[in-house]
Design a protein around this motif. Structure first.
Motif, short mmCIF file in Angstrom:
data_model
loop_
_atom_site.label_atom_id
_atom_site.label_comp_id
_atom_site.label_asym_id
_atom_site.label_seq_id
_atom_site.Cartn_x
_atom_site.Cartn_y
_atom_site.Cartn_z
N VAL A 51 0.82 -1.01 -0.02
CA VAL A 51 0.11 -0.07 -0.06
C VAL A 51 0.70 1.34 -0.05
CG1 VAL A 51 -1.73 1.17 1.17
CG2 VAL A 51 -1.69 -1.27 1.24
N TYR A 52 0.45 1.96 -0.84
CA TYR A 52 1.19 3.53 -0.99
C TYR A 52 0.08 4.69 -1.01
CZ TYR A 52 0.89 3.17 -5.87
OH TYR A 52 0.48 3.29 -7.29
N VAL A 53 0.81 5.76 -1.03
CA VAL A 53 0.02 7.06 -1.20
C VAL A 53 1.36 7.84 -2.01
CG1 VAL A 53 -1.38 7.09 0.88
CG2 VAL A 53 0.92 8.45 1.04
N ARG B 111 5.50 4.41 0.55
CA ARG B 111 5.10 3.13 0.94
C ARG B 111 4.58 3.22 2.55
NH1 ARG B 111 3.72 -0.31 -3.10
NH2 ARG B 111 4.98 0.05 -4.75
N LEU B 112 3.71 2.59 2.94
CA LEU B 112 3.18 2.89 4.14
C LEU B 112 3.07 1.45 5.22
CD1 LEU B 112 0.21 5.17 3.46
CD2 LEU B 112 2.43 5.62 4.01
N LYS B 113 3.29 1.81 6.07
CA LYS B 113 3.07 0.65 7.34
C LYS B 113 1.69 1.27 7.95
CE LYS B 113 5.02 -1.81 11.45
NZ LYS B 113 6.16 -1.87 12.19
N LEU B 114 0.69 0.56 7.72
CA LEU B 114 -0.55 0.89 8.53
C LEU B 114 -0.98 0.18 9.89
CD1 LEU B 114 -2.65 0.57 5.01
CD2 LEU B 114 -1.59 2.71 5.97
N GLY B 115 -1.81 0.84 10.72
CA GLY B 115 -2.28 0.42 11.63
C GLY B 115 -3.68 0.01 11.63
N GLY C 115 6.19 5.65 7.10
CA GLY C 115 6.18 6.01 5.95
C GLY C 115 5.98 7.40 5.64
N LEU C 116 5.45 8.05 6.60
CA LEU C 116 4.89 9.47 6.67
C LEU C 116 5.51 10.15 7.72
CD1 LEU C 116 1.28 9.47 5.28
CD2 LEU C 116 3.15 10.01 3.87
N SER C 117 5.69 11.54 7.61
CA SER C 117 6.12 12.38 8.48
C SER C 117 5.17 13.67 8.64
CB SER C 117 7.63 12.86 8.54
OG SER C 117 8.34 11.70 8.14
N ALA C 118 5.14 14.09 9.94
CA ALA C 118 4.44 15.45 9.97
C ALA C 118 4.83 16.40 9.01
CB ALA C 118 4.52 15.98 11.59
#
Length: 357
Positions: free
Chosen positions: A292-294, A306-310, A322-325
């Motif tokens: 999964v990605y955005v 690429r994301l690591k999802l919860g 995968g994302l930062s503020a």
């Protein structure tokens, strides 16, 4: 003759996309489980002596307090037995007193040589026998008194009492089963079986100290919410091998008696204190064979992250990696994008994440 030159290659036009700048948000992630209400205290009332049931002192379903009289077993035979043993004890005391006097006489006669050592020893043995008979009679009297007291069956706890299984006039005793049951009312327990996978996810969500941090919110079968919050007080020490689950237990106030022993409810486990997590709308997620990605708008281009999802949180989902503020996630217009495609951005409308507190 005019020579036409080929037109210069043109840069592809930028795609107009809506972005959402992500930042940590305070959320209280919750998971729903099926739980069962269980009384904190539950006592099966049984007769401890055998006899005819003489009186019943409660109504089925009544509120009972500790020490309230519930049943009376016909006391007459036990009172007679008690009186008989009391008489035997009095008799034993008399025999013991006589044996003491006889021993004293034998000892005095032995000093004047009018008696013998053999007589003294015989009187001593008689005294010891008499003292033993007193002890036996006292023990029998105590047992008899205990049995007499057992004819009055009293409530060991406070709570609601069930219906009586025996009516007046029937013979009851230790082998005649449960007479009735008392269940405590406030507070109640709710038992929640949690699979190993879900339990590990709870721990990954900063819930290692679950007993101190987790709260239990209850909903009834009709969807209505219970107005009291439970607190986790126990996590089982082993996994149930039949269900591969771990049982968690919460203590829930029950001042109005709405919770009933054995009742099935839906239990939401959530943190007592909110945690900060990055959320993205689920509509922004794109999946391929790698995961999964955005797309993120970075220096005028669409960059793949690429994301690591919860866990899901309303219409959004928690991003564990995968994302930062401050990243500008493309949430509108991403369907036709390719990696490194030029983009021009505008702020997308902010939607409720759902479930945020």
């Amino acid at each position: 003759m005019t020579l036409l030159l080929p037109a210069a290659a043109q840069e592809p036009s930028a795609t107009h996309v809506g972005t959402l700048k992500v930042a940590p948000q305070k959320i209280n992630p919750a998971k729903d489980f099926v739980g069962r209400i269980e009384a904190k205290e539950r006592v099966d009332i049984r007769a401890r002596v055998t006899g005819f049931l003489d009186q019943i002192h409660f109504d089925d379903g009544q509120v009972i307090k500790t020490g309230d009289l519930l049943y009376i077993i016909e006391p007459g035979p036990f009172q007679a037995d008690n009186a008989r043993i009391q008489g035997a004890l009095t008799q034993a005391h008399g025999q013991a007193s006589f044996a003491d006097q006889q021993l004293n006489r034998a000892q005095e006669l032995l000093k004047t040589e009018a008696g013998s050592a053999a007589m003294r020893d015989q009187r001593l043995a008689e005294q010891l026998t008499a003292q033993g008979n007193v002890q036996i009679a006292e023990a029998n009297l105590k047992t008899s008194q205990i049995n007499l007291d057992y004819t009055n069956i009293k409530a060991p706890i406070s709570g609601l009492i069930g219906r009586t299984a025996m009516t007046k006039g029937n013979v009851v005793g230790p082998d005649h089963g449960v007479l009735t049951t008392i269940v405590s009312q406030d507070p109640m327990h709710v038992l929640v079986p949690v699979s190993q996978r879900e339990f590990l996810m709870l721990k990954k969500s900063d819930r290692v100290e679950a007993r101190n941090e987790l709260e239990a919110l209850i909903r009834f079968s009709d969807g209505s919410a219970y107005d009291q919050t439970g607190k986790i007080d126990f996590i089982d020490v082993s996994v149930d091998r039949k269900t591969d689950s771990i049982t968690m237990r919460a203590v829930v106030p029950n001042p109005d008696g709405r919770l009933i022993d054995g009742q099935l409810v839906t239990v939401s486990l959530e943190l007592a204190e909110p945690v900060e997590k990055i959320l993205v709308p689920q509509s922004a997620l794109i999946a391929d064979q790698q995961g999964v990605y955005v797309f993120v708008a970075q220096k005028g281009k669409a960059e793949v992250r690429r994301l690591k999802l919860g866990e899901e949180h309303g219409i959004s989902i928690v991003v564990e990696g995968g994302l930062s503020a401050g990243d500008e996630v493309i949430v509108e217009g991403a369907a036709t994008l390719r990696p490194d495609a030029p983009v021009s951005t505008y702020p997308a409308p902010v939607l409720s994440t759902g479930g945020q507190k």
